[in-house]
Design a protein around this motif. Structure first.
Motif, PDB file in Angstrom:
ATOM      1  N   PHE A 186       0.830  -1.202   0.000  1.00  0.00           N
ATOM      2  CA  PHE A 186       0.000   0.000   0.000  1.00  0.00           C
ATOM      3  C   PHE A 186       0.863   1.250   0.000  1.00  0.00           C
ATOM      4  O   PHE A 186       0.602   2.197  -0.759  1.00  0.00           O
ATOM      5  N   GLU A 229       2.233   1.855  -3.331  1.00  0.00           N
ATOM      6  CA  GLU A 229       1.212   2.377  -4.245  1.00  0.00           C
ATOM      7  C   GLU A 229       1.007   3.874  -4.025  1.00  0.00           C
ATOM      8  O   GLU A 229       0.927   4.656  -4.979  1.00  0.00           O
ATOM      9  N   MET A 286      -8.960   1.939  -2.259  1.00  0.00           N
ATOM     10  CA  MET A 286      -8.458   2.956  -1.338  1.00  0.00           C
ATOM     11  C   MET A 286      -9.040   4.334  -1.664  1.00  0.00           C
ATOM     12  O   MET A 286      -8.992   5.232  -0.824  1.00  0.00           O
ATOM     13  N   ARG A 326      -6.860   0.451   2.940  1.00  0.00           N
ATOM     14  CA  ARG A 326      -5.621   1.199   3.126  1.00  0.00           C
ATOM     15  C   ARG A 326      -4.668   0.476   4.064  1.00  0.00           C
ATOM     16  O   ARG A 326      -3.943   1.072   4.849  1.00  0.00           O
ATOM     17  N   ALA A 327      -4.680  -0.862   3.956  1.00  0.00           N
ATOM     18  CA  ALA A 327      -3.744  -1.712   4.698  1.00  0.00           C
ATOM     19  C   ALA A 327      -3.809  -1.436   6.197  1.00  0.00           C
ATOM     20  O   ALA A 327      -2.784  -1.403   6.878  1.00  0.00           O
TER      21      ALA A 327
END
Length: 499
Positions: free
Chosen positions: A145, A148, A468, A492-493
């Protein structure tokens, strides 16, 4: 001991959990988690950004510490400013962002956290920064995440040689699995613990910030900027008292309007109509330029009643943030939302800190990076939230996601309150958002809800899986018997812990 923590990163959660296990307060845990977020979530949180802390004491009314940024006291001529515009490619769309030292707003976060600690903390600051400093030196493994997120803002992370050397060696943001170190930030955090907030307002960090070429900021800005305590904006819904971030923040008042107008257990199409109408009212009433009046303008009883009638009868024609939720063993709770904008693309020498670019954020400064009014608090969509049920259950939640924060929290609150879902199921529930009359929503299955939305918004963007884009809601909950639950948003992890 019973506690619950939910944040945007496993190390951030670990920091809070360690403090709670050692007997720290909810505020202690939030501070430790924030310091670790500066290290583990550096695109989303930085010490020279802004935030809001919702405090829910074991007894008494919730209140909010406004630690957001404000505009400088004086505006330098545009020709003297360090300003740049970069374009970020989100795949389905592109967006321009303004960066440079000329976009840095006056931060109040660090002095505010010290005051919160003075009032509600128990453990020494040296203990609160230790976890963050350790990992800043040893290095943090970049998650999928975080990679990213860094990839999305790559033009900012590569706009300056110093920032690139720290965040994007070789001209590319660090890939998943890369170990990133920031020993200078570790030193800064440890000195901060020893010297206190003056290190940021008058010491080396503050001096380095005001010395950035092309910035508006002066030492006077840092010395006179003030955080503020405010009573929470509260509303009652289905046996729950919900406390939201009050004006001049804009997120809470928009959430309050939507929840006040919606009936119990509304259909998704009705939620979409409410979000669309609230967004329209935000624009029509121009509340971004008068945030102090947002409550009076949006929550006028006649306006709420009108929106209820509209929802019942009318068919319409149609920034980087992270969050920390904590409940401590004593039953108190704290929720801290943090943002650095996207970062200004410049580094304060010797600190490992990239300041905010809030003056360059269109949502915060609608008249552009040089059109703001001096010495004013900027508005924000961030909305740390506390909710207490009639049965004594305390829930803390909040979200990242820029403009999507209001819809992420509104839909999650409906799932918690109206549907009675537990935190993990409420976080997983499908979300939607309306922006500029355009609806986006996560797929809602084959029970007719999807078709009803598409019948009214045929051009809607349908996401086949949670994304997300729709924020990251992190929830901590404690019931009246001391049972705890926590849920981190997988969009969002998010990482959650309880014990």
């Amino acid at each position: 001991m019973t506690y619950a923590v939910a944040t945007g990163h496993a190390l951030t959660t670990e920091a809070a959990e360690q403090i709670l296990r050692a007997g720290g307060s909810a505020v202690d845990a939030c501070i430790a988690a924030a310091c670790t977020a500066f290290v583990a979530e550096p695109v989303l949180a930085q010490p020279l950004g802004g935030g809001f802390l919702m405090l829910a004491p074991g007894a008494g009314a919730p209140h909010v510490l406004d630690a957001f940024v404000q505009t400088p006291r004086r505006r330098r001529p545009e020709g003297e400013l360090d300003l740049a515009t970069i374009t970020v490619d989100f795949g389905t769309a592109t967006q321009d962002f303004h960066i440079g030292a000329g976009t840095v707003a006056t931060p109040t976060l660090i002095p505010a956290l010290f005051e919160a600690h003075d009032r509600h903390g128990r453990m020494p600051w040296a203990d609160l920064v230790a976890h963050a400093a350790q990992h800043a030196r040893a290095g943090v493994t970049v998650t999928a995440f975080q990679a990213e997120v860094a990839g999305l803002v790559a033009p900012i992370l590569t706009a300056d040689a110093d920032v690139s050397a720290l965040c994007a060696p070789g001209g590319k943001p660090a890939a998943e699995g890369t170990v990133q170190c920031n020993p200078q930030l570790a030193d800064v955090l440890e000195v901060l613990a020893a010297e206190g907030p003056r290190f940021f307002t008058e010491g080396e960090v503050g001096q380095g910030l005001t010395a950035l070429p092309g910035s508006h900021l002066t030492g006077e800005d840092l010395r006179h900027a003030r955080h503020a305590w405010r009573p929470a904006l509260t509303l009652r819904r289905q046996g729950h008292d919900i406390a939201l971030n009050p004006p001049p923040s804009l997120g809470g008042v928009q959430i309050a309007l939507a929840l006040s107008a919606l009936p119990r257990a509304p259909r998704p199409v009705l939620v979409a109509r409410a979000l669309a109408e609230v967004a329209r009212l935000r624009a029509d009433l121009d509340i971004d330029r008068q945030p102090d009046r947002a409550g009076a303008l949006l929550l006028d009883p006649d306006r709420v009643a009108h929106l209820r009638r509209l929802l019942a009868s009318h068919t319409p024609a149609l920034r980087g943030t992270t969050h920390i939720s904590v409940i401590a063993a004593d039953g108190s709770g704290a929720a801290l939302s943090l943002s650095n904008g996207e970062g200004c693309g410049r580094l304060i020498p010797g600190t490992g800190i990239q300041p905010n670019n809030m003056l360059g954020e269109e949502d915060l400064s609608p008249d552009g990076p040089v059109g703001w009014v001096p010495d004013r608090r900027l508005a924000s969509m961030m909305c740390p939230t506390a909710m207490r049920g009639d049965d004594g259950t305390l829930t803390l939640l909040g979200s990242g996601g820029s403009n999507r924060i209001r819809s992420a929290l509104a839909t999650t609150l409906l799932a918690l309150v109206d549907a009675g879902l537990p935190p993990d199921a409420a976080v997983a529930a499908p979300r939607m958002h309306v922006e500029n009359g355009n609806l986006s929503f996560e797929g809602l299955g084959a029970d007719g809800r999807r078709e009803a939305l598409l019948a009214e918004w045929p051009q809607a963007t349908v996401w086949d899986r949670p994304a997300m884009y729709f924020g990251g809601v992190h929830i901590a909950r404690r019931d009246r018997r001391g049972g705890v639950q926590a849920a981190g948003d997988p969009r969002r992890a998010g990482a959650a812990a309880s014990g």
